[in-house]
Design an enzyme around this catalytic site. Sequence first.
Site, PDB file in Angstrom:
ATOM      1  N   CYS A  47      66.954  34.264  51.571  1.00 45.66           N
ATOM      2  CA  CYS A  47      66.074  34.480  52.728  1.00 45.66           C
ATOM      3  C   CYS A  47      66.187  35.916  53.243  1.00 45.66           C
ATOM      4  O   CYS A  47      67.208  36.289  53.828  1.00 45.66           O
ATOM      5  CB  CYS A  47      66.448  33.473  53.816  1.00 45.66           C
ATOM      6  SG  CYS A  47      65.677  33.767  55.409  1.00 45.66           S
ATOM      7  N   CYS A  50      66.732  36.261  57.004  1.00 45.07           N
ATOM      8  CA  CYS A  50      68.110  35.849  57.331  1.00 45.07           C
ATOM      9  C   CYS A  50      69.064  37.020  57.112  1.00 45.07           C
ATOM     10  O   CYS A  50      69.943  37.278  57.941  1.00 45.07           O
ATOM     11  CB  CYS A  50      68.552  34.677  56.458  1.00 45.07           C
ATOM     12  SG  CYS A  50      67.553  33.182  56.640  1.00 45.07           S
TER      13      CYS A  50
END
Length: 122
Positions: A47, A50
């Site tokens: 991600c 993230c």
Amino acid sequence: MVGSAQAETKEQEAMAGSITQLTASTFDEVVGSASEPVLVDFWAEWCGPCRMIGPALDEIAGAMDGKVKIVKLNVDENPQTASKYGVMSIPTLMIFKNGELASRQVGAAPKQKLEQWITASV
């Protein structure tokens, strides 16, 4: 110069060490038994957003040590916990107080916005 570089490295290690990686088996124990509010970062290796907020969370963890505990839970390795808390997209950040969900934020945000949200929530 070398001394300051070593001090900076130690400071970075200390800040990085302040964020704990949770698993499904440690989640309830860590979140439920903490004396301070706990921010859980639901994330995954792949991600991009993230990974973008990771350094900001590291800095916030160092700056707010004792006021809030910041932990991470990898959703790929712990899908049952992510599902239990209704995580549909990542990053999802949740703040728990006394083991109960107090606030949730979905998506990446700049460090300043994260700090504002955390401060308002704790």
